[in-house]
Design a protein around this motif. Structure first.
Motif, mmCIF file in Angstrom:
data_model
loop_
_atom_site.group_PDB
_atom_site.id
_atom_site.type_symbol
_atom_site.label_atom_id
_atom_site.label_comp_id
_atom_site.label_asym_id
_atom_site.label_seq_id
_atom_site.Cartn_x
_atom_site.Cartn_y
_atom_site.Cartn_z
ATOM 1 N N GLN A 157 0.830 -1.212 0.000
ATOM 2 C CA GLN A 157 0.000 0.000 0.000
ATOM 3 C C GLN A 157 0.861 1.258 0.000
ATOM 4 O OE1 GLN A 157 -2.560 -1.276 3.453
ATOM 5 N NE2 GLN A 157 -4.179 -0.472 2.157
ATOM 6 N N GLY A 158 1.913 1.238 0.788
ATOM 7 C CA GLY A 158 2.761 2.420 0.887
ATOM 8 C C GLY A 158 3.519 2.749 -0.378
ATOM 9 N N LEU A 159 3.822 1.741 -1.195
ATOM 10 C CA LEU A 159 4.562 1.995 -2.426
ATOM 11 C C LEU A 159 3.763 2.826 -3.420
ATOM 12 C CD1 LEU A 159 6.412 -1.396 -2.972
ATOM 13 C CD2 LEU A 159 7.463 0.855 -2.665
ATOM 14 N N PHE A 160 2.461 2.903 -3.247
ATOM 15 C CA PHE A 160 1.656 3.798 -4.079
ATOM 16 C C PHE A 160 2.108 5.242 -3.883
ATOM 17 C CE2 PHE A 160 -2.095 6.334 -5.180
ATOM 18 C CZ PHE A 160 -2.400 5.803 -6.424
ATOM 19 N N GLU A 161 2.727 5.518 -2.722
ATOM 20 C CA GLU A 161 3.175 6.874 -2.397
ATOM 21 C C GLU A 161 4.639 7.099 -2.777
ATOM 22 O OE1 GLU A 161 0.802 8.688 -1.298
ATOM 23 O OE2 GLU A 161 -0.634 7.216 -0.520
ATOM 24 N N LEU A 162 5.221 6.228 -3.603
ATOM 25 C CA LEU A 162 6.636 6.365 -3.955
ATOM 26 C C LEU A 162 6.918 7.704 -4.640
ATOM 27 C CD1 LEU A 162 9.499 5.242 -4.154
ATOM 28 C CD2 LEU A 162 8.821 4.053 -6.260
ATOM 29 N N LEU A 203 4.464 5.619 4.787
ATOM 30 C CA LEU A 203 4.454 5.104 6.161
ATOM 31 C C LEU A 203 3.107 5.297 6.841
ATOM 32 C CD1 LEU A 203 5.969 3.857 8.557
ATOM 33 C CD2 LEU A 203 6.872 6.138 9.092
ATOM 34 N N LYS A 204 2.331 6.267 6.387
ATOM 35 C CA LYS A 204 1.027 6.540 7.009
ATOM 36 C C LYS A 204 0.099 5.338 6.931
ATOM 37 C CE LYS A 204 -0.705 8.649 2.731
ATOM 38 N NZ LYS A 204 -1.031 9.934 2.064
ATOM 39 N N HIS A 205 0.351 4.417 6.006
ATOM 40 C CA HIS A 205 -0.485 3.223 5.910
ATOM 41 C C HIS A 205 -0.196 2.237 7.045
ATOM 42 C CE1 HIS A 205 -2.242 4.200 1.998
ATOM 43 N NE2 HIS A 205 -1.058 4.680 1.679
ATOM 44 N N LEU A 206 0.912 2.427 7.752
ATOM 45 C CA LEU A 206 1.276 1.548 8.869
ATOM 46 C C LEU A 206 1.088 2.217 10.226
ATOM 47 C CD1 LEU A 206 4.557 -0.082 7.466
ATOM 48 C CD2 LEU A 206 2.231 -0.991 7.400
ATOM 49 N N LEU A 237 13.921 0.991 -2.259
ATOM 50 C CA LEU A 237 12.672 1.739 -2.430
ATOM 51 C C LEU A 237 11.716 1.534 -1.262
ATOM 52 C CD1 LEU A 237 12.664 3.497 -4.893
ATOM 53 C CD2 LEU A 237 13.956 1.426 -5.389
ATOM 54 N N TYR A 238 11.915 0.437 -0.492
ATOM 55 C CA TYR A 238 11.193 0.293 0.779
ATOM 56 C C TYR A 238 11.606 1.414 1.727
ATOM 57 C CZ TYR A 238 11.647 -1.007 5.705
ATOM 58 O OH TYR A 238 11.705 -0.966 7.078
ATOM 59 N N PHE A 239 12.901 1.689 1.800
ATOM 60 C CA PHE A 239 13.374 2.778 2.652
ATOM 61 C C PHE A 239 12.796 4.113 2.184
ATOM 62 C CE2 PHE A 239 16.883 -0.307 3.377
ATOM 63 C CZ PHE A 239 16.839 -0.351 4.758
ATOM 64 N N THR A 240 12.739 4.300 0.868
ATOM 65 C CA THR A 240 12.257 5.566 0.310
ATOM 66 C C THR A 240 10.801 5.828 0.668
ATOM 67 O OG1 THR A 240 13.757 5.236 -1.574
ATOM 68 C CG2 THR A 240 12.039 6.898 -1.807
ATOM 69 N N ALA A 241 9.950 4.829 0.429
ATOM 70 C CA ALA A 241 8.506 5.043 0.554
ATOM 71 C C ALA A 241 7.944 4.690 1.922
ATOM 72 C CB ALA A 241 7.764 4.238 -0.518
ATOM 73 N N ILE A 242 8.597 3.781 2.650
ATOM 74 C CA ILE A 242 8.006 3.243 3.883
ATOM 75 C C ILE A 242 8.816 3.578 5.132
ATOM 76 C CG2 ILE A 242 7.079 1.165 4.996
ATOM 77 C CD1 ILE A 242 5.849 1.721 2.240
ATOM 78 N N ALA A 243 10.118 3.351 5.096
ATOM 79 C CA ALA A 243 10.908 3.387 6.333
ATOM 80 C C ALA A 243 11.210 4.795 6.811
ATOM 81 C CB ALA A 243 12.202 2.602 6.148
#
Length: 358
Positions: free
Chosen positions: A116-121, A133-136, A308-314
């Motif tokens: 879900q968060g990768l939609f915000e990349l 990150l707001k999705h978590l 890209l996990y770090f970019t969009a989520i972490a």
């Protein structure tokens, strides 16, 4: 890496197909996960060389004929199955999707933690912050919230993280203990798995885990459950807050899959604080998966995707680094690399660092 230094030797027709795969990649991902979740991959695999028909699969599932059929059709296009005489068989890609632990851990991590968060990349890249990150949860970075994540998401995060580090433990421990450290500081020790591996390997060593309060609480509960709470000690700190204390004068400082959680300026600051805490003969051991040091293209692909996990989520600003970037930062912090070892575990590199002589 050599496999990125020249154009891929594929035809224009094949390249056009690869472009379509990218365009439909979210569909492929969800189909693969559904085939796994509904047990269809396993049912086809269990059928063996005779294969299994659509009516037989319907007998094994509560799904409708329509649902099973659209999944099978896309599975054929993805190379997960092949079909002869209306009987489906597991192809090689389907076999590894079902049986390969790495594929399973990666798939669960992407679905539960990242999808879900990768939609915000796009927003994350523009803003320099982890918009996904707001999705978590409502945190500045994911790290203070790790202990608060819903169980399934937390499980997928830690299984992903531990899968890569745990495969390196057996070969790493003799390397780390060849200098006979009596006190190790595990910087960013998470649940304490490395600390417990150290206390099992050496009955005299003491390990201090430096981490945020939430992770430390989990680690110390695990230490009590492992009966090593007398030798595994907590040191609460925030590595990004320079006013917070740093554990002093250990024989060896350990950073495993840790520095990739920070930006370049933050890494240099953390390394300089480590140097200030070290004794003249202390060592700093850094374990990371650098994308340019991977022995196979698949490894580099996974490592670069993790950035890209770090970019969009972490956190929005850290990444999996090129080894040359890390070596420059180590040098700038006042350290030199005394030992540089590749191909540990699943593509890890160990950098054993010491303070530069004055």
């Amino acid at each position: 890496m050599s496999f990125y230094q020249s154009p891929k030797k594929i035809s224009a027709f094949e390249a056009k197909f690869e472009a379509q795969k990218i365009a439909f990649a979210p569909v492929s991902f969800q189909v693969a996960r559904c085939l796994s979740q509904f047990g269809i991959l396993k049912q086809v695999d269990d059928a063996g060389e005779n294969g299994i028909s659509l009516p037989q699969l319907m007998d094994c599932n509560e799904l409708s004929e329509y649902a099973i059929h659209v999944l099978l059709d896309m599975g054929l296009s993805m190379g997960l199955f092949w079909c002869k005489d209306d009987h489906y068989h597991l192809d090689k890609t389907g076999h590894f999707l079902l049986h390969d632990d790495m594929a399973s851990k990666n798939l669960n991590f992407i679905h539960d933690v990242c999808y879900q968060g990768l939609f915000e990349l796009e927003a994350s890249l523009k803003q320099g912050k982890a918009a996904g990150l707001k999705h978590l949860g409502d945190w500045e970075t994911i790290y203070p919230g790790l202990s608060q994540l819903p169980e399934q998401i937390k499980r997928s995060w830690f299984e992903f993280d531990h899968y890569y580090s745990d495969h390196a433990f057996d070969s790493l421990l003799p390397m780390i203990f060849k200098s006979k450290p009596e006190h190790i500081v595990d910087v960013g020790g998470n649940t304490g798995k490395w600390a417990f591996a150290c206390t099992s390997f050496d009955s005299k060593v003491n390990v201090t885990i430096m981490d945020l309060p939430g992770q430390l609480a989990v680690a110390m509960e695990n230490a009590r459950n492992n009966n090593v709470a007398d030798r595994v000690l907590p040191f609460e700190t925030d590595l990004l807050d320079e006013t917070k204390p740093f554990c002093q004068h250990a024989d060896l400082y350990w950073m495993s899959q840790f520095l990739d959680c920070f930006s370049k300026p933050q890494i240099i600051t953390i390394l300089k604080r480590t140097v200030a805490a070290m004794k003249p003969n202390s060592e700093l051991c850094i374990l990371e998966t650098y994308w340019d040091r991977q022995p196979y293209e698949a490894g580099a692909y996974c490592v670069n995707a993790t950035s890209l996990y770090f970019t969009a989520i972490a956190n929005g600003y850290s990444r999996m680094y090129h080894s040359k970037d890390m070596l420059k930062m180590i040098n700038e912090a006042g350290l030199y690399v005394d030992e540089d070892i590749d191909n540990i575990g699943l593509g890890h590199t160990l950098l054993r660092c010491k303070i530069k002589p004055i």
